[in-house]
Design a protein around this motif. Structure first.
Motif, PDB file in Angstrom:
ATOM      1  N   VAL A   1      -1.286  17.566  62.090  1.00 57.50           N
ATOM      2  CA  VAL A   1      -2.071  16.328  62.090  1.00 57.50           C
ATOM      3  C   VAL A   1      -1.249  15.243  61.403  1.00 57.50           C
ATOM      4  CG1 VAL A   1      -4.153  15.168  61.266  1.00 57.50           C
ATOM      5  CG2 VAL A   1      -4.287  17.531  62.044  1.00 57.50           C
ATOM      6  N   ALA A   2      -1.142  14.082  62.040  1.00 60.42           N
ATOM      7  CA  ALA A   2      -0.456  12.928  61.459  1.00 60.42           C
ATOM      8  C   ALA A   2      -1.489  11.859  61.125  1.00 60.42           C
ATOM      9  CB  ALA A   2       0.578  12.365  62.424  1.00 60.42           C
ATOM     10  N   THR A   3      -1.325  11.213  59.972  1.00 64.08           N
ATOM     11  CA  THR A   3      -2.225  10.133  59.578  1.00 64.08           C
ATOM     12  C   THR A   3      -1.413   8.920  59.156  1.00 64.08           C
ATOM     13  OG1 THR A   3      -2.345  10.918  57.290  1.00 64.08           O
ATOM     14  CG2 THR A   3      -4.032  11.720  58.811  1.00 64.08           C
ATOM     15  N   LEU A   4      -2.001   7.758  59.347  1.00 66.88           N
ATOM     16  CA  LEU A   4      -1.412   6.498  58.909  1.00 66.88           C
ATOM     17  C   LEU A   4      -2.527   5.612  58.393  1.00 66.88           C
ATOM     18  CD1 LEU A   4       0.992   4.544  58.648  1.00 66.88           C
ATOM     19  CD2 LEU A   4       0.483   3.777  60.987  1.00 66.88           C
ATOM     20  N   GLU A   5      -2.416   5.173  57.138  1.00 66.70           N
ATOM     21  CA  GLU A   5      -3.416   4.309  56.529  1.00 66.70           C
ATOM     22  C   GLU A   5      -2.728   3.105  55.910  1.00 66.70           C
ATOM     23  OE1 GLU A   5      -5.790   6.398  53.740  1.00 66.70           O
ATOM     24  OE2 GLU A   5      -6.214   8.076  55.076  1.00 66.70           O
ATOM     25  N   GLY A   6      -3.434   1.998  55.900  1.00 66.03           N
ATOM     26  CA  GLY A   6      -2.925   0.796  55.255  1.00 66.03           C
ATOM     27  C   GLY A   6      -4.081  -0.079  54.805  1.00 66.03           C
ATOM     28  N   GLY A   7      -3.822  -0.941  53.832  1.00 63.87           N
ATOM     29  CA  GLY A   7      -4.897  -1.781  53.332  1.00 63.87           C
ATOM     30  C   GLY A   7      -4.402  -2.976  52.558  1.00 63.87           C
ATOM     31  N   TYR A   8      -5.323  -3.891  52.308  1.00 59.96           N
ATOM     32  CA  TYR A   8      -5.055  -5.133  51.580  1.00 59.96           C
ATOM     33  C   TYR A   8      -6.229  -5.412  50.663  1.00 59.96           C
ATOM     34  CZ  TYR A   8      -5.054 -10.189  50.743  1.00 59.96           C
ATOM     35  OH  TYR A   8      -5.115 -11.431  50.146  1.00 59.96           O
ATOM     36  N   GLU A   9      -5.929  -5.864  49.448  1.00 55.72           N
ATOM     37  CA  GLU A   9      -6.979  -6.262  48.513  1.00 55.72           C
ATOM     38  C   GLU A   9      -6.533  -7.476  47.717  1.00 55.72           C
ATOM     39  OE1 GLU A   9      -9.667  -3.573  45.950  1.00 55.72           O
ATOM     40  OE2 GLU A   9      -8.134  -4.291  44.562  1.00 55.72           O
ATOM     41  N   SER A  10      -7.421  -8.454  47.600  1.00 45.00           N
ATOM     42  CA  SER A  10      -7.150  -9.638  46.775  1.00 45.00           C
ATOM     43  C   SER A  10      -8.162  -9.698  45.646  1.00 45.00           C
ATOM     44  CB  SER A  10      -7.221 -10.917  47.611  1.00 45.00           C
ATOM     45  OG  SER A  10      -8.545 -11.145  48.077  1.00 45.00           O
ATOM     46  N   SER A  11      -7.690 -10.134  44.466  1.00 44.66           N
ATOM     47  CA  SER A  11      -8.550 -10.284  43.279  1.00 44.66           C
ATOM     48  C   SER A  11      -8.264 -11.640  42.659  1.00 44.66           C
ATOM     49  CB  SER A  11      -8.285  -9.164  42.267  1.00 44.66           C
ATOM     50  OG  SER A  11      -8.523  -7.890  42.830  1.00 44.66           O
ATOM     51  N   ASP A  12      -9.269 -12.510  42.675  1.00 42.26           N
ATOM     52  CA  ASP A  12      -9.147 -13.839  42.073  1.00 42.26           C
ATOM     53  C   ASP A  12     -10.013 -13.883  40.821  1.00 42.26           C
ATOM     54  OD1 ASP A  12      -7.440 -14.948  44.062  1.00 42.26           O
ATOM     55  OD2 ASP A  12      -9.162 -15.128  45.397  1.00 42.26           O
ATOM     56  N   TYR A  13      -9.385 -14.217  39.689  1.00 40.61           N
ATOM     57  CA  TYR A  13     -10.075 -14.216  38.403  1.00 40.61           C
ATOM     58  C   TYR A  13     -10.746 -15.564  38.144  1.00 40.61           C
ATOM     59  CZ  TYR A  13      -7.659  -9.845  37.347  1.00 40.61           C
ATOM     60  OH  TYR A  13      -7.207  -8.555  37.369  1.00 40.61           O
ATOM     61  N   LYS A  14     -11.886 -15.513  37.417  1.00 40.79           N
ATOM     62  CA  LYS A  14     -12.576 -16.749  37.038  1.00 40.79           C
ATOM     63  C   LYS A  14     -13.188 -16.573  35.657  1.00 40.79           C
ATOM     64  CE  LYS A  14     -16.962 -15.624  39.370  1.00 40.79           C
ATOM     65  NZ  LYS A  14     -17.904 -16.058  40.424  1.00 40.79           N
ATOM     66  N   ARG A  15     -13.235 -17.655  34.897  1.00 45.50           N
ATOM     67  CA  ARG A  15     -13.785 -17.647  33.546  1.00 45.50           C
ATOM     68  C   ARG A  15     -15.305 -17.744  33.606  1.00 45.50           C
ATOM     69  NH1 ARG A  15     -12.329 -16.054  28.735  1.00 45.50           N
ATOM     70  NH2 ARG A  15     -10.234 -16.898  29.166  1.00 45.50           N
ATOM     71  N   VAL A  16     -16.004 -16.806  32.930  1.00 46.34           N
ATOM     72  CA  VAL A  16     -17.464 -16.821  32.890  1.00 46.34           C
ATOM     73  C   VAL A  16     -17.999 -16.870  31.460  1.00 46.34           C
ATOM     74  CG1 VAL A  16     -17.657 -15.615  35.095  1.00 46.34           C
ATOM     75  CG2 VAL A  16     -17.603 -14.297  32.969  1.00 46.34           C
ATOM     76  N   ALA A  17     -17.117 -16.724  30.463  1.00 48.15           N
ATOM     77  CA  ALA A  17     -17.514 -16.816  29.058  1.00 48.15           C
ATOM     78  C   ALA A  17     -16.272 -17.151  28.243  1.00 48.15           C
ATOM     79  CB  ALA A  17     -18.141 -15.512  28.564  1.00 48.15           C
ATOM     80  N   GLY A  18     -16.468 -17.874  27.127  1.00 49.04           N
ATOM     81  CA  GLY A  18     -15.339 -18.225  26.276  1.00 49.04           C
ATOM     82  C   GLY A  18     -14.596 -19.440  26.799  1.00 49.04           C
ATOM     83  N   THR A  19     -13.387 -19.617  26.322  1.00 46.30           N
ATOM     84  CA  THR A  19     -12.583 -20.779  26.674  1.00 46.30           C
ATOM     85  C   THR A  19     -11.254 -20.344  27.272  1.00 46.30           C
ATOM     86  OG1 THR A  19     -11.616 -20.853  24.453  1.00 46.30           O
ATOM     87  CG2 THR A  19     -13.622 -22.154  24.830  1.00 46.30           C
ATOM     88  N   GLY A  20     -10.568 -21.297  27.865  1.00 40.67           N
ATOM     89  CA  GLY A  20      -9.269 -21.022  28.464  1.00 40.67           C
ATOM     90  C   GLY A  20      -9.368 -20.832  29.965  1.00 40.67           C
ATOM     91  N   ALA A  21      -8.301 -21.161  30.645  1.00 40.15           N
ATOM     92  CA  ALA A  21      -8.291 -21.082  32.102  1.00 40.15           C
ATOM     93  C   ALA A  21      -8.086 -19.645  32.566  1.00 40.15           C
ATOM     94  CB  ALA A  21      -7.197 -21.974  32.665  1.00 40.15           C
ATOM     95  N   ALA A  22      -8.688 -19.307  33.687  1.00 41.58           N
ATOM     96  CA  ALA A  22      -8.432 -18.038  34.355  1.00 41.58           C
ATOM     97  C   ALA A  22      -7.386 -18.298  35.437  1.00 41.58           C
ATOM     98  CB  ALA A  22      -9.714 -17.491  34.971  1.00 41.58           C
TER      99      ALA A  22
END
Length: 408
Positions: free
Chosen positions: A333-354
């Motif tokens: 049996v041969a398999t091939l898998e691939g994927g993509y994931e993006s993560s964008d950070y945002k500030r929800v408490a405290g100070t300073g830029a995300a």
């Protein structure tokens, strides 16, 4: 099989632990574990009409072992100073199963997997991981109850953490009740809890709990819809708590043996100490048996997670993956898998830029040979890249390994 609601950050569903996991030698971030995990998916009680007949060979003890070794050229997922090693993993499995999940009557499954992880050159990184999953349910004529819970003690590196120590303990529990006043109508209520506790004090722990109410409609024996409302809160170490409300619609559709469709989409509203946000969420998976010996899948999700690295920040996460499985003769049996994931950070408490944004891609071809019905060997290659705009994170990772599995 449908899994537990996931923790407050991207993780593999505990439900996946009771399924076979190839490439047991992969200690890296393994983004496909996150890509393929249906995050936020509750433990539904499936309609019996689309369940296969009981298999008496599935009853009783479930004992096996997985062995593997892999060369990894970046064991700590470092951007600037990658270190390589050969990693050996030994994973015995002992379990006990009685009954049929989704079938009338009782069902109980207990699976325990300890994993010895051995680094040939970095002996100080040797460890033993632990995974325990318990599932129990009872289905009567009009009522049902189901529980699924688990415990994991892990130390594999994670994409978000980079080279930071990721030793952690995870818990997840959910109980779900259902009442079917009519043949096609069901009312569900559920309560659940997930916890993630890191050993390293600089990382953010999180504990999430929720209550859910839903109405299901069985349009036909092969098509089911569930409308659900969830209300919960997340307690966060070193940051204020967050509350959330979620409304979703799920469709489980299996028109014929060649197709399996499980899609869920909706809206989530999350309240922070500094305001709130409303956004779309979804997760789903489509499987297609194109012909004898050939199967494909496409999966995706969108959600918001709590950052373990930056206190007071959340991540907007979007992921997709696809895979192909092809039989080559009687044993290969041969398999091939691939994927993509993006993560964008945002500030929800405290100070300073995300100011962090990650884009992770992976590809994994593999070849497997079945010696017997109970014994298989395989080889794989995996490439993973995190193109982070934060200079402290991001990495390239190559892995090449072999593994085997034997079921007693």
């Amino acid at each position: 099989m449908i899994g537990l609601a996931a923790p407050a950050r991207a993780q593999q569903s505990l439900d996946n632990l009771v399924e076979y996991q190839p490439a047991v030698t992969e200690p890296a971030a393994a983004v496909d574990q996150r890509v393929e995990a249906a995050v936020g998916e509750p433990l539904y009680l499936p309609p019996r009409e689309i369940e296969p007949p009981p298999d008496p060979t599935d009853q009783g003890w479930d004992i096996g072992v997985q062995l593997g070794a892999a060369y990894n050229d970046n064991i700590f997922l470092s951007r600037t100073s990658p270190e390589s090693d050969v990693i050996v993993r030994v994973t015995p499995k002992i379990g006990w199963v009685n009954g049929r999940e989704g079938g009338e009557g009782g069902y109980l499954s207990i699976i325990y997997r300890p994993s010895g992880v051995i680094y040939l050159d970095h002996g100080s990184e040797n460890r033993i991981d632990h995974e325990l999953v318990v599932a129990a349910s009872y289905e009567g004529r009009r009522t049902g109850v189901a529980y699924k819970g688990g415990f994991r003690r892990l130390g594999d590196p994670q994409s978000e953490l980079g080279g930071l120590n990721s030793d952690r303990t995870e818990y997840a529990n959910e109980i779900r009740l259902i009442w079917r006043p009519k043949e096609k109508i069901g009312v569900q209520v559920a309560a659940g809890q997930t916890t993630q506790d890191y050993d390293q004090a600089v990382l953010t722990d999180a504990d999430s709990s929720y209550f859910e109410a839903g109405l299901e409609y069985a349009y036909s024996p092969k098509t089911r819809f569930l409308v659900a409302y969830r209300n919960g809160r997340t307690e966060i170490d070193r940051a204020p708590k967050q509350t959330f409300q979620q409304a979703t619609v799920q469709m489980i559709w299996q028109p014929r043996e060649k197709w399996k469709v499980n899609l869920r989409a909706g809206i989530e509203s999350r309240d922070y100490v500094q305001g709130g946000d409303t956004y779309g969420v979804f997760d789903g998976r489509v499987e297609w048996a194109a012909r004898a010996g050939t199967s494909l899948f496409v999966a995706g999700y969108r959600r918001e997670d709590v950052s373990a690295v930056f206190a007071g920040q959340n991540m907007e996460v979007l992921g997709v993956s696809a895979g192909l499985r092809q039989k080559l003769g009687e044993h290969w049996v041969a398999t091939l898998e691939g994927g993509y994931e993006s993560s964008d950070y945002k500030r929800v408490a405290g100070t300073g830029a995300a100011n962090r944004s990650d884009e992770v891609i992976f590809v994994r071809p593999a070849l497997e040979y079945s010696v017997t019905d109970d014994f298989r060997v395989g080889a794989f290659y995996r490439y993973e890249r995190n193109s982070s705009n934060n200079v402290a994170f991001g990495y390239d990772n190559h892995q090449l390994g072999v593994d085997l599995e034997y079921e007693f």
